[in-house]
Design a protein around this motif. Structure first.
Motif, short mmCIF file in Angstrom:
data_model
loop_
_atom_site.label_atom_id
_atom_site.label_comp_id
_atom_site.label_asym_id
_atom_site.label_seq_id
_atom_site.Cartn_x
_atom_site.Cartn_y
_atom_site.Cartn_z
N ALA A 175 -13.99 -27.22 -24.42
CA ALA A 175 -12.80 -27.10 -23.50
C ALA A 175 -11.60 -26.39 -24.38
N GLY A 176 -10.99 -25.47 -23.71
CA GLY A 176 -9.86 -24.79 -24.29
C GLY A 176 -10.20 -23.27 -24.89
N THR A 177 -11.54 -23.16 -24.91
CA THR A 177 -12.13 -21.79 -25.40
C THR A 177 -11.43 -20.67 -24.59
N GLY A 179 -1.89 -4.12 -18.64
CA GLY A 179 -1.83 -4.69 -19.91
C GLY A 179 -1.43 -6.14 -20.00
N GLY A 180 -0.33 -6.43 -19.44
CA GLY A 180 0.06 -7.83 -19.46
C GLY A 180 -1.10 -8.66 -18.76
N ALA A 181 -1.76 -8.45 -17.76
CA ALA A 181 -2.72 -9.25 -16.99
C ALA A 181 -3.77 -9.48 -17.86
N ALA A 182 -4.34 -8.38 -18.52
CA ALA A 182 -5.41 -8.44 -19.70
C ALA A 182 -5.02 -9.54 -20.81
N ALA A 183 -3.78 -9.22 -21.40
CA ALA A 183 -3.34 -10.38 -22.33
C ALA A 183 -3.27 -11.61 -21.86
N TRP A 184 -3.00 -11.86 -20.62
CA TRP A 184 -2.69 -13.17 -20.13
C TRP A 184 -4.08 -13.95 -19.98
N TRP A 185 -5.09 -12.95 -19.49
CA TRP A 185 -6.68 -13.55 -19.29
C TRP A 185 -7.15 -13.57 -20.68
N LEU A 186 -6.95 -12.79 -21.59
CA LEU A 186 -7.61 -13.28 -22.87
C LEU A 186 -7.46 -14.60 -23.49
N HIS A 187 -6.17 -15.14 -23.36
CA HIS A 187 -5.72 -16.43 -23.85
C HIS A 187 -5.75 -17.56 -22.87
N GLN A 188 -6.24 -17.44 -21.76
CA GLN A 188 -6.45 -18.61 -20.65
C GLN A 188 -7.81 -19.29 -20.94
N PRO A 189 -7.80 -20.39 -20.98
CA PRO A 189 -8.89 -21.17 -21.32
C PRO A 189 -10.03 -20.84 -20.32
N LEU A 190 -11.24 -20.73 -20.46
CA LEU A 190 -12.45 -20.42 -19.54
C LEU A 190 -12.72 -21.70 -19.14
N ALA A 191 -13.30 -21.45 -17.71
CA ALA A 191 -13.64 -22.66 -17.09
C ALA A 191 -15.08 -22.79 -17.62
N LEU A 192 -15.45 -24.15 -17.54
CA LEU A 192 -16.84 -24.58 -18.29
C LEU A 192 -17.50 -25.64 -16.91
N ALA A 193 -18.71 -25.26 -16.84
CA ALA A 193 -19.68 -26.14 -15.96
C ALA A 193 -19.66 -27.42 -16.40
N PRO A 252 -11.61 -16.34 -23.85
CA PRO A 252 -12.27 -14.90 -24.19
C PRO A 252 -11.94 -14.65 -25.59
N TYR A 253 -10.69 -14.75 -25.97
CA TYR A 253 -10.40 -14.05 -27.24
C TYR A 253 -10.91 -14.93 -28.29
N SER A 254 -10.86 -16.42 -28.33
CA SER A 254 -11.40 -17.32 -29.40
C SER A 254 -12.80 -17.28 -29.18
N LEU A 255 -13.53 -16.93 -28.10
CA LEU A 255 -14.74 -16.77 -28.03
C LEU A 255 -15.31 -15.89 -28.68
N LEU A 256 -14.85 -14.56 -28.74
CA LEU A 256 -15.27 -13.59 -29.31
C LEU A 256 -15.11 -13.58 -30.79
N GLN A 257 -13.92 -14.28 -31.20
CA GLN A 257 -13.84 -14.59 -32.67
C GLN A 257 -14.93 -15.36 -33.30
N LYS A 258 -15.36 -16.46 -32.67
CA LYS A 258 -16.34 -17.49 -33.04
C LYS A 258 -17.73 -16.58 -32.99
N LEU A 259 -18.13 -15.71 -32.12
CA LEU A 259 -19.31 -14.96 -32.18
C LEU A 259 -19.23 -14.30 -33.17
N ALA A 260 -18.08 -13.35 -33.58
CA ALA A 260 -18.10 -12.38 -34.45
C ALA A 260 -18.29 -12.77 -35.96
N ARG A 261 -17.80 -14.26 -36.16
CA ARG A 261 -17.51 -14.60 -37.45
C ARG A 261 -18.65 -15.50 -37.61
N GLY A 262 -19.72 -15.60 -36.58
CA GLY A 262 -21.08 -16.61 -36.80
C GLY A 262 -20.75 -17.97 -36.83
N GLU A 263 -19.75 -18.29 -36.43
CA GLU A 263 -19.30 -19.85 -36.42
C GLU A 263 -20.26 -20.73 -35.45
#
Length: 320
Positions: A78-80, A9-23, A82-93
């Motif tokens: 940059a800085g997105t 659970g801790g690892a998942a929470a950590w991953w959800l709030h880590q910035p994703l690597a972008l090409a 997994p958590y913020s990405l899903l919020q963006k997609l779910a809100r249609g931003e």
């Protein structure tokens, strides 16, 4: 087992709030209608996000928001996480572009600006002016001057007709508001005449503070039946024949927009007037002036008599 569950659970929470690597940054993500949550995860990876698609899909499912993801065009910066990405997609931003329609532009310039917007769906490109106005619900109305100059945001892939419809309705609102504030002694008989005069004021004004006075001059001329004699209407009537140099023969060449050869207002606006020009047209400054000439610094000199006007022309235009 409890320790293992807590660790996971801790690892998942950590991953959800880590910035994703972008090409690269920013990334553009397009999600089409009907795309499944698994397909969305794959589209994110295909766009250049360095993440495991299966892991991302699992997050979508566990969150309970997988069915709330909306189609559209998105920007991933940059800085997105997994958590913020899903919020963006779910809100249609969706990521938004902007198109600016400039005060004083004519219809040809508007169509050219639409054509340059690669992110807009060019639904108007193959339409004649008449067909385009019919699509906008204004059959028989010329498009010139009917769109309010402003900055309009839109999502990538939006129809250019949708942007035009917003600009059309914006002009309706501003024109209606201006007409409701018209002076009691205005020589204008209809909102359409106000729009036409406002377009002339817009094109004649070099300094914003001169708009009410310029409108006052034209209002005075309309009251006494004097020719408006305004160069921008002549230029508009010449269309593509105008080479940038207005000659005496041009002033004598009759067109429906030549206010040297025809009395009253021209049949249509000659450009898009802004809010200030609309208000100036219906609330002109009280003045005895019947003439004005550009002083060369953006402002104008106003005269009540022809003799005074001729002296001003000699001074400001001929350097005498």
């Amino acid at each position: 087992m409890l320790l293992i569950v807590c660790a996971l659970g801790g690892a998942a929470a950590w991953w959800l709030h880590q910035p994703l690597a972008l090409a690269h940054e920013p990334l553009e993500l397009e999600i089409e209608h009907g795309t499944t949550p698994r397909g969305v995860a794959r589209a994110v990876v295909a766009a250049g996000v360095r993440v495991d698609a299966q892991l991302l899909y699992a997050w979508f499912r566990v969150s309970g928001q997988d069915r709330q993801i909306k189609a559209g065009n998105y920007e991933i910066t940059a800085g997105t996480t997994p958590y913020s990405l899903l919020q963006k997609l779910a809100r249609g931003e969706e990521s938004l572009r902007a198109l600016t329609l400039v005060e004083g532009w004519n219809w040809r310039q508007v169509r050219a600006a639409l054509a340059r917007e690669e992110a807009l769906q060019p639904d108007s490109a193959g339409l004649s002016d008449a067909a385009l106005m019919q699509r906008l619900g204004r059959a028989g109305m010329p498009p010139e001057g009917r769109f309010f100059p402003d900055t309009y945001t839109y999502a990538k892939g939006s129809s250019d007709l949708a942007v035009l419809r917003r600009a059309l309705h914006a002009m309706d609102r501003h024109l209606e508001a201006a007409w409701a504030q018209r002076a009691s002694d205005s020589p204008l008989k209809s909102p359409e005449q106000a729009l036409i005069l406002a377009s002339i004021v817009e094109k004649e004004t070099g300094r914003a503070s001169d708009r009410p006075m310029i409108a006052g001059v034209f209002s005075n001329r309309l009251r006494i039946g004097m020719l408006l004699q305004t160069d921008p209407t002549v230029i508009y009537g010449l269309g593509d024949q105008f080479d940038g140099n207005l000659r005496k023969r041009d002033l004598q060449t009759d067109t429906p927009w030549n206010t040297y050869t025809r009395a009253g207002l021209p049949p249509t606006p000659i450009a898009m007037p802004g809010k200030a020009a609309l208000l100036a047209a219906v609330q002109p400054q009280a003045t005895k002036a019947l003439y004005f000439v550009a002083k060369g610094d953006g402002s104008s000199h106003f005269s009540a008599s022809l003799d005074e006007h001729n002296r001003a022309v000699n001074r400001y235009q001929r350097g005498r």
